[in-house]
Structures are given as structure tokens and as C-alpha cells.
Design an enzyme around this catalytic site. Structure first.
Site, PDB file in Angstrom:
ATOM      1  N   TYR A  56     -40.635   3.068  98.106  1.00 58.18           N
ATOM      2  CA  TYR A  56     -39.931   3.071  98.740  1.00 58.18           C
ATOM      3  C   TYR A  56     -40.297   4.410  99.972  1.00 58.18           C
ATOM      4  O   TYR A  56     -40.743   5.316 100.026  1.00 58.18           O
ATOM      5  CB  TYR A  56     -38.936   4.122  97.913  1.00 58.18           C
ATOM      6  CG  TYR A  56     -37.604   3.616  97.453  1.00 58.18           C
ATOM      7  CD1 TYR A  56     -36.657   2.792  98.406  1.00 58.18           C
ATOM      8  CD2 TYR A  56     -37.054   2.920  96.222  1.00 58.18           C
ATOM      9  CE1 TYR A  56     -35.595   1.742  97.873  1.00 58.18           C
ATOM     10  CE2 TYR A  56     -36.248   2.651  95.674  1.00 58.18           C
ATOM     11  CZ  TYR A  56     -35.575   2.595  96.621  1.00 58.18           C
ATOM     12  OH  TYR A  56     -34.515   1.487  96.510  1.00 58.18           O
ATOM     13  N   GLU A  58     -37.400   5.185 103.160  1.00 61.12           N
ATOM     14  CA  GLU A  58     -36.635   5.469 103.488  1.00 61.12           C
ATOM     15  C   GLU A  58     -36.370   6.518 104.724  1.00 61.12           C
ATOM     16  O   GLU A  58     -37.342   7.668 104.858  1.00 61.12           O
ATOM     17  CB  GLU A  58     -35.019   5.892 103.063  1.00 61.12           C
ATOM     18  CG  GLU A  58     -34.561   5.396 102.171  1.00 61.12           C
ATOM     19  CD  GLU A  58     -34.668   4.883 100.464  1.00 61.12           C
ATOM     20  OE1 GLU A  58     -35.893   5.543 100.432  1.00 61.12           O
ATOM     21  OE2 GLU A  58     -33.476   4.769 100.215  1.00 61.12           O
ATOM     22  N   ASP A 202     -29.411 -12.749 120.714  1.00 59.55           N
ATOM     23  CA  ASP A 202     -29.986 -13.081 119.540  1.00 59.55           C
ATOM     24  C   ASP A 202     -30.725 -14.378 119.617  1.00 59.55           C
ATOM     25  O   ASP A 202     -30.327 -15.684 118.993  1.00 59.55           O
ATOM     26  CB  ASP A 202     -28.681 -13.558 118.738  1.00 59.55           C
ATOM     27  CG  ASP A 202     -29.325 -14.184 117.087  1.00 59.55           C
ATOM     28  OD1 ASP A 202     -30.227 -14.532 117.355  1.00 59.55           O
ATOM     29  OD2 ASP A 202     -27.863 -14.068 116.614  1.00 59.55           O
ATOM     30  N   THR A 228     -34.945 -12.865 113.477  1.00 53.12           N
ATOM     31  CA  THR A 228     -35.043 -12.508 112.421  1.00 53.12           C
ATOM     32  C   THR A 228     -36.994 -13.226 112.650  1.00 53.12           C
ATOM     33  O   THR A 228     -37.560 -13.828 113.688  1.00 53.12           O
ATOM     34  CB  THR A 228     -34.988 -14.447 111.804  1.00 53.12           C
ATOM     35  OG1 THR A 228     -34.669 -15.798 112.301  1.00 53.12           O
ATOM     36  CG2 THR A 228     -33.204 -13.663 110.925  1.00 53.12           C
ATOM     37  N   LYS A 231     -38.662 -17.922 111.675  1.00 48.28           N
ATOM     38  CA  LYS A 231     -38.223 -19.007 112.574  1.00 48.28           C
ATOM     39  C   LYS A 231     -39.439 -19.644 113.099  1.00 48.28           C
ATOM     40  O   LYS A 231     -40.044 -20.068 112.559  1.00 48.28           O
ATOM     41  CB  LYS A 231     -37.119 -19.016 113.046  1.00 48.28           C
ATOM     42  CG  LYS A 231     -36.297 -19.169 112.068  1.00 48.28           C
ATOM     43  CD  LYS A 231     -34.810 -18.624 112.914  1.00 48.28           C
ATOM     44  CE  LYS A 231     -33.407 -18.816 112.135  1.00 48.28           C
ATOM     45  NZ  LYS A 231     -33.292 -17.349 111.835  1.00 48.28           N
ATOM     46  N   ARG A 237     -39.919 -14.173 105.689  1.00 50.12           N
ATOM     47  CA  ARG A 237     -38.268 -13.618 106.085  1.00 50.12           C
ATOM     48  C   ARG A 237     -37.596 -11.912 106.278  1.00 50.12           C
ATOM     49  O   ARG A 237     -37.851 -10.886 105.549  1.00 50.12           O
ATOM     50  CB  ARG A 237     -37.385 -14.061 104.361  1.00 50.12           C
ATOM     51  CG  ARG A 237     -38.072 -15.237 103.989  1.00 50.12           C
ATOM     52  CD  ARG A 237     -36.556 -15.589 103.415  1.00 50.12           C
ATOM     53  NE  ARG A 237     -35.775 -16.361 104.021  1.00 50.12           N
ATOM     54  CZ  ARG A 237     -35.347 -17.438 104.852  1.00 50.12           C
ATOM     55  NH1 ARG A 237     -36.196 -18.545 104.707  1.00 50.12           N
ATOM     56  NH2 ARG A 237     -34.485 -17.418 105.518  1.00 50.12           N
TER      57      ARG A 237
HETATM   58  N1  DSN Z   1     -29.530 -19.580 108.209  1.00 47.39           N
HETATM   59  C1  DSN Z   1     -30.400 -19.607 109.887  1.00 47.39           C
HETATM   60  C2  DSN Z   1     -30.060 -21.164 110.249  1.00 47.39           C
HETATM   61  O1  DSN Z   1     -30.815 -21.937 109.716  1.00 47.39           O
HETATM   62  O2  DSN Z   1     -29.924 -21.249 111.521  1.00 47.39           O
HETATM   63  C3  DSN Z   1     -29.258 -19.145 110.909  1.00 47.39           C
HETATM   64  O3  DSN Z   1     -29.073 -17.757 110.028  1.00 47.39           O
END
Ligand code: DSN
Length: 421
Positions: A56, A58, A202, A228, A231, A237
Site C-alpha cells: 500500500y 497512498e 483524451d 490509458t 491500448k 491496464r
Molecule cells: N473500452 C475502451 C475501448 O474499447 O475503446 C474505451 O474505454
């Protein structure tokens, strides 16, 4: 079997081990075209499976609420520094658990309940957290949405400006989950400045393309950038928020203690390793190849009469309206999945059908590029897609298993990190 091997799970919990091995095989045997997915490296996989999950922490480096942070502090600091260096940002917060919490942190930092926000509508390619009525962001704020032009399938910046000056939002968000075209960050920045709004980019879908020089960067245009990490960026993740110096403190306070508890340190390690990989020259080659593959796949589908939203792609993603093929997105996606081609059904702009049974499919090239496929394979992929979709439109299941077997054969020559026979 799964790589790295999982002998302890094999021995202690064969039920779960079996699912893990089977999922690794599934990921190896299919064309994974969901544009928000990828294959992480073995190094990233290893980082995520370490004792760091036991801790942990924080707070932030040097300001924690628990003892024993001698090694977590440098770990998180290295991840931040790598993110800052890779994207050229003043500040990086690497603690958000994923993209939705990252976006919520932005609202918490810069808006009050009831305030107006301007973002792309989900139906045009935005995200749930960009003020969809079913999301907390739509329930607690006052979203106003821009879309795309019917004739072009592209955002019209004059429409965005008109809305921004009329509605005076606190926050303007650019970016989304089904946008096949380049985002004009300087134009959004000019509108935000005129309207007195905080511009938030974003960049979740295209962060890897930006890191690899295959899409313009929002840094220097948007003072707050969410992404994120799993991707196109090809990490675990998780998520990050990049800011300029002025917006760093409100974002840090919003992430912790505003929204979250302890950061997931094993994920932070995975993010740090992925950022290290993304700084290498090979990553630029990968990013360029993702786009080249998407353009080649778009050309091959157009040749076969497919209707691509906006007529093509500039990035990793294709949005296909199947209306002219006499089949909806969902049955097409299900047939393709059985044929070894995994993607998702998706609304298209101005869709006449419901979100759970829409007209389109969404696909992309990050994962197939990671495993080494190039432009020359895209006509074959388009041919398999076309055969499966045509069969599904006639309720003919016969070719699907054969296509899946042919795809398995081809992909056996393109191994993935994570599975070996
Ligand atoms: N779930 C993601 C996507 O597939 O684009 C977006 O959060």
C-alpha cells in the site's frame, strides 16, 4: 501454454490455470482487431506479476501515509519521469486505475456538479465518461455534445466553436473511442482559449501513435491529457494524466485523495517498463506500421464495397457501416469471432439502430502489428472478413470454421508474447 509459465497456479488451482492457458492460446490463434487492445511484452507481463502488488502506498513520493516506501517512491518517480520524457509533458500522474477514473479526476479537479462540459457524443465516437447520460459524468454535470458532419464523418471545428461560445463549458474534451481521423489539437486549443475552458485531450486510443510520432501530440495545446496505458501504448491496464505545470497540483489532489486510495504498484512497474519500451526506436517503427496497416486494410475493404465512416482512416482504427451489406454489426461481429476475427459491434454516426444492436463494426491494427503482420497481409484479412460477413448475411455458417482454421495456420508464423505451443 501461457508464457511466462505459471507452475504454481497449475499446481494449486488448475481450474484457473486452465482458463489462463486457454485465453493465451485464444489470443494467439485469432486476429485480434479490437482497436483498444494489444499484446504486452513479456517484460511488462513480468512486472505486473511481482510482489509490488503486496504494498500500500497512498500519497505521492516523499508524502505517503504508510511506511516502507523506500523502493515504491523511486519506482513511481521513474514511471513519472519516463512518461514526462516520452511525451514532453511537465508533469505525469501515473496512479489512475484506468481511463474512466482518470477522466473522473479531471472533472473533480476543474468542474463543480452541474457545470457544463463540451465533448464528443458517444454515438459519434466519444466515450461514456465524456458525459453520456448513463455515466456519472452525464448525471452530475451538464454535458453538451458535438458530433461529426453527416457528409464527411469528421468533426467540424466551426460547429465546435459555435457550441463552445454559446454554452461556455468549464471543460472541453477532444478525443474518443471511435475516431478514425487525426484530431486537430491546435484548433481545439484556440476554441478553448476563446471560450475560457480547460482543454482536456483524451488520447487513450492514440497514445502509442503519439509516442511513436505517428499522430500529432496534444502536449503544448491541451494543458490536461488523459490516457490509458494498454491500448496503442502497449502497457498494462492502467492510466496516466499528463499536465502542464499549472494544472499539476489540482490533478494530483483529485486522483488522491479525491478519488482513489492506494496506487496499484505492480501496474506502475508495468507502465514504467512499457514507457521504457516506447522510448526505443523500434517503437516508432511499430507506430508507423500500425497506421500503414490500418490504411492498407481500409483500402482493401473499400475495394470490396465496404462503407467506412469518413471514407478511411488516418490512425489505427476503422469504423465500418454495414448497412449496405444487409447485416447489422452484432451478427457480423459474432460470425467474425467464430471465424477467428475478433472485433466489436459499434454504433456509427447517425445510426438508426440501437446501441446494443447497431449498424457498424469497429476494428484496428495495433495487436496484429505487434505480432509482425504488415500491409501485404491486409488484402487477405479483408477477404476473410468479407467472406465471413457475406456468409453471415445469408445465415450461412459453413465457411466460418474453415476461415478460423486458415487464420490459425497463418498466425502460427506470428507468435505472441504470452503463449507458446
Ligand atoms: N473500452 C475502451 C475501448 O474499447 O475503446 C474505451 O474505454
Amino acid at each position: 501454454m501461457h508464457q511466462p509459465p505459471i507452475p504454481q497456479i497449475d499446481a494449486e488451482d488448475p481450474e484457473i490455470a486452465g482458463l489462463i492457458h486457454d485465453e493465451a492460446r485464444r489470443q494467439a490463434e485469432k486476429f485480434r482487431l479490437i482497436p483498444s487492445e494489444n499484446y504486452v511484452s513479456l517484460a511488462v507481463l513480468e512486472a505486473c506479476g511481482t510482489v509490488l502488488t503486496n504494498k500500500y502506498s497512498e500519497g505521492y513520493a516523499g508524502r505517503r501515509y504508510y511506511e516502507g516506501q523506500q523502493l515504491i517512491d523511486p519506482l513511481e518517480t521513474i514511471a513519472q519521469q519516463r512518461a514526462q520524457a516520452l511525451f514532453g509533458a511537465d508533469h505525469a500522474n501515473v496512479q489512475p486505475y484506468s481511463g474512466s477514473p482518470a477522466n473522473l479526476a479531471v472533472y473533480l479537479a476543474f468542474a463543480q456538479p452541474g457545470d457544463t462540459i463540451l465533448a464528443m457524443s458517444l454515438s459519434a465516437g466519444g466515450h461514456l465518461t465524456h458525459g453520456s447520460p448513463v455515466s456519472v459524468t452525464g448525471k452530475w454535470f451538464r454535458p453538451v455534445h458535438y458530433g461529426v458532419r453527416r457528409e464527411t464523418g469528421r468533426v467540424d471545428m466551426d460547429d465546435v466553436r459555435d457550441l463552445a461560445l454559446k454554452e461556455r463549458p468549464k471543460i472541453i474534451i477532444c478525443g474518443g473511442t471511435a475516431i478514425p481521423r487525426t484530431i486537430d489539437y491546435p484548433a481545439f486549443a484556440a476554441i478553448a482559449a476563446e471560450a475560457g475552458a480547460v482543454l482536456v485531450a483524451d488520447m487513450a486510443h492514440i497514445a502509442g501513435l503519439i509516442a511513436g510520432g505517428a499522430h500529432p501530440s496534444p502536449v503544448g495545446h491541451a494543458p490536461v491529457i488523459t490516457t490509458t496505458t494498454h491500448k496503442t501504448l502497449r502497457g498494462p491496464r492502467g492510466a496516466m494524466i499528463l499536465t502542464d505545470a499549472e494544472h499539476a497540483s489540482p490533478i494530483d489532489k483529485a486522483v488522491f485523495p479525491g478519488l482513489q486510495g492506494g496506487p496499484h504498484n505492480h501496474t506502475t512497474a508495468g507502465i514504467a517498463v512499457a514507457l521504457h519500451e516506447a522510448a526505443r526506436p523500434e517503437f516508432r517503427t511499430y507506430a508507423a506500421q500500425v497506421v500503414a496497416n490500418a490504411k492498407a486494410l481500409a483500402a482493401a475493404l473499400l475495394d470490396r464495397g465496404y462503407d467506412l465512416v469518413s471514407g478511411g482512416t488516418d490512425n489505427h482504427l476503422l469504423l465500418v457501416d454495414l448497412t449496405n451489406k444487409g447485416i447489422a454489426g452484432k451478427p457480423a461481429a459474432k460470425a467474425l469471432d467464430r471465424a477467428g476475427i475478433e472485433l466489436n459491434f459499434n454504433s456509427v454516426p447517425f445510426d438508426q439502430r440501437r446501441p446494443l444492436d447497431p449498424s457498424g463494426i469497429r476494428l484496428g491494427t495495433p495487436a496484429l502489428t505487434t505480432r509482425g503482420l504488415t500491409e501485404k497481409h491486409m488484402p487477405l484479412l479483408a477477404a476473410w472478413m468479407d467472406e465471413a460477413i457475406t456468409a453471415a448475411s445469408k445465415d450461412d455458417e459453413a465457411p466460418l470454421d474453415r476461415i478460423a482454421a486458415e487464420i490459425r495456420d497463418l498466425l502460427a508464423d506470428f507468435p505472441i508474447p504470452g503463449w507458446s505451443a
